[in-house]
Design a protein around this motif. Structure first.
Motif, PDB file in Angstrom:
ATOM      1  N   ALA A  87       0.809  -1.208   0.094  1.00 27.96           N
ATOM      2  CA  ALA A  87       0.050   0.042   0.100  1.00 27.96           C
ATOM      3  C   ALA A  87       0.962   1.240  -0.040  1.00 27.96           C
ATOM      4  N   GLY A  88       2.055   1.307   0.650  1.00 27.15           N
ATOM      5  CA  GLY A  88       2.910   2.287   0.867  1.00 27.15           C
ATOM      6  C   GLY A  88       3.437   2.729  -0.667  1.00 27.15           C
ATOM      7  N   ALA A  89       3.845   1.543  -1.180  1.00 24.89           N
ATOM      8  CA  ALA A  89       4.336   1.867  -2.493  1.00 24.89           C
ATOM      9  C   ALA A  89       3.207   2.352  -3.483  1.00 24.89           C
ATOM     10  N   THR A  90       2.069   1.868  -3.418  1.00 27.59           N
ATOM     11  CA  THR A  90       1.052   2.085  -4.308  1.00 27.59           C
ATOM     12  C   THR A  90       0.670   3.493  -4.192  1.00 27.59           C
ATOM     13  N   PHE A  91       0.744   3.991  -2.818  1.00 30.35           N
ATOM     14  CA  PHE A  91       0.328   5.463  -2.364  1.00 30.35           C
ATOM     15  C   PHE A  91       1.477   6.153  -3.110  1.00 30.35           C
ATOM     16  N   ALA A  92       2.549   6.026  -2.805  1.00 32.21           N
ATOM     17  CA  ALA A  92       3.550   6.793  -3.459  1.00 32.21           C
ATOM     18  C   ALA A  92       3.360   7.116  -5.053  1.00 32.21           C
ATOM     19  N   GLN A  93       2.969   6.095  -5.722  1.00 35.08           N
ATOM     20  CA  GLN A  93       2.815   6.041  -7.186  1.00 35.08           C
ATOM     21  C   GLN A  93       1.547   6.894  -7.353  1.00 35.08           C
ATOM     22  N   ASP A  94       0.639   6.663  -6.493  1.00 34.33           N
ATOM     23  CA  ASP A  94      -0.560   7.412  -6.567  1.00 34.33           C
ATOM     24  C   ASP A  94      -0.490   9.108  -6.442  1.00 34.33           C
ATOM     25  N   LEU A  95       0.381   9.062  -5.668  1.00 33.60           N
ATOM     26  CA  LEU A  95       0.928  10.743  -5.183  1.00 33.60           C
ATOM     27  C   LEU A  95       1.433  11.466  -6.347  1.00 33.60           C
ATOM     28  N   LYS A  96       2.378  10.696  -6.992  1.00 31.93           N
ATOM     29  CA  LYS A  96       3.081  11.184  -8.096  1.00 31.93           C
ATOM     30  C   LYS A  96       2.183  11.237  -9.348  1.00 31.93           C
ATOM     31  N   LEU A  97       1.189  10.250  -9.664  1.00 33.68           N
ATOM     32  CA  LEU A  97       0.226  10.226 -10.522  1.00 33.68           C
ATOM     33  C   LEU A  97      -0.596  11.632 -10.544  1.00 33.68           C
ATOM     34  N   LEU A  98      -1.106  11.761  -9.099  1.00 34.65           N
ATOM     35  CA  LEU A  98      -1.903  13.000  -9.004  1.00 34.65           C
ATOM     36  C   LEU A  98      -1.014  14.434  -9.278  1.00 34.65           C
ATOM     37  N   ILE A  99       0.137  14.308  -8.671  1.00 34.21           N
ATOM     38  CA  ILE A  99       1.014  15.576  -9.201  1.00 34.21           C
ATOM     39  C   ILE A  99       1.219  15.735 -10.503  1.00 34.21           C
ATOM     40  N   ASP A 100       1.554  14.827 -11.343  1.00 31.46           N
ATOM     41  CA  ASP A 100       1.695  14.834 -12.572  1.00 31.46           C
ATOM     42  C   ASP A 100       0.655  15.208 -13.093  1.00 31.46           C
ATOM     43  N   ALA A 101      -0.596  14.644 -13.081  1.00 32.67           N
ATOM     44  CA  ALA A 101      -1.821  14.870 -13.803  1.00 32.67           C
ATOM     45  C   ALA A 101      -2.172  16.552 -13.454  1.00 32.67           C
ATOM     46  N   GLU A 102      -1.981  17.013 -12.385  1.00 31.55           N
ATOM     47  CA  GLU A 102      -2.407  18.330 -11.946  1.00 31.55           C
ATOM     48  C   GLU A 102      -1.263  19.452 -12.675  1.00 31.55           C
TER      49      GLU A 102
END
Length: 180
Positions: A87-102
């Motif tokens: 979950a930690g690794a997934t959440f880190a990827q999700d955060l990067k995905l959100l930042i990149d999208a924004e």
């Protein structure tokens, strides 16, 4: 600044669950999450629908995982540590995905990233609650249930996580598992 924030949070997220397991993963099958995570497509990080039959395969895995874990505190602790690290690794990827999208100012990508993040957080909260239901030891059951509620309270927003919260979740699990 965003890169610094991403680095700090992703580092903390990846460390979540590290050091919890006492050895190789011996817990057997993992209980399937409530919602199967979507896989990225080749077209730039979007999501695709789960493959046909994924729901029945997940139900079979869940039944097998439940049987392997039920009442086995050591296996539940090991599985919780493994699930937390994932979950930690997934959440880190999700955060990067959100930042990149924004940063890209693509409203469709932002919507997709938020939906994926919400699913991932929901899946982790569900997995913790499920493991809590399987635990027979009251302290472990209470810890996993409390952790599930804390993760669920994020309402899919991984930005609400910080290193202190992750450390507290980690400490709760370790204490309940007799490792802290």
């Amino acid at each position: 600044m965003r890169r610094l924030c991403l680095t700090a949070v992703s580092g903390a997220l990846v460390l979540f669950g590290a050091g919890c397991s006492t050895g190789p993963d011996k817990a057997g099958p993992v209980a399937a999450p409530a919602v199967a995570p979507a896989a990225p497509t080749a077209a730039g990080g979007g999501t695709s629908a789960p493959a046909a039959g994924a729901a029945s395969a997940a139900a079979s895995a869940e039944a097998g995982g439940d049987a392997a874990l039920k009442g086995n505190s050591a296996a539940i602790c090991d599985q919780a540590a493994t699930t937390g690290a994932h979950a930690g690794a997934t959440f880190a990827q999700d955060l990067k995905l959100l930042i990149d999208a924004e940063t890209g100012q693509d409203s469709a990508a932002v919507t997709q990233a938020r939906a994926k993040t919400s699913r991932d957080v929901q899946n982790y909260a569900y997995a913790l609650a499920d493991m809590g239901k399987l635990a027979s030891e009251p302290g472990l059951k209470k810890a996993l249930t409390a952790m599930s509620k804390q993760v669920g309270a994020l309402k899919g927003d991984v930005r609400k996580l910080d290193a202190a919260q992750l450390a507290a979740l980690q400490a709760t699990l370790e204490k309940a598992c007799g490792k802290g």
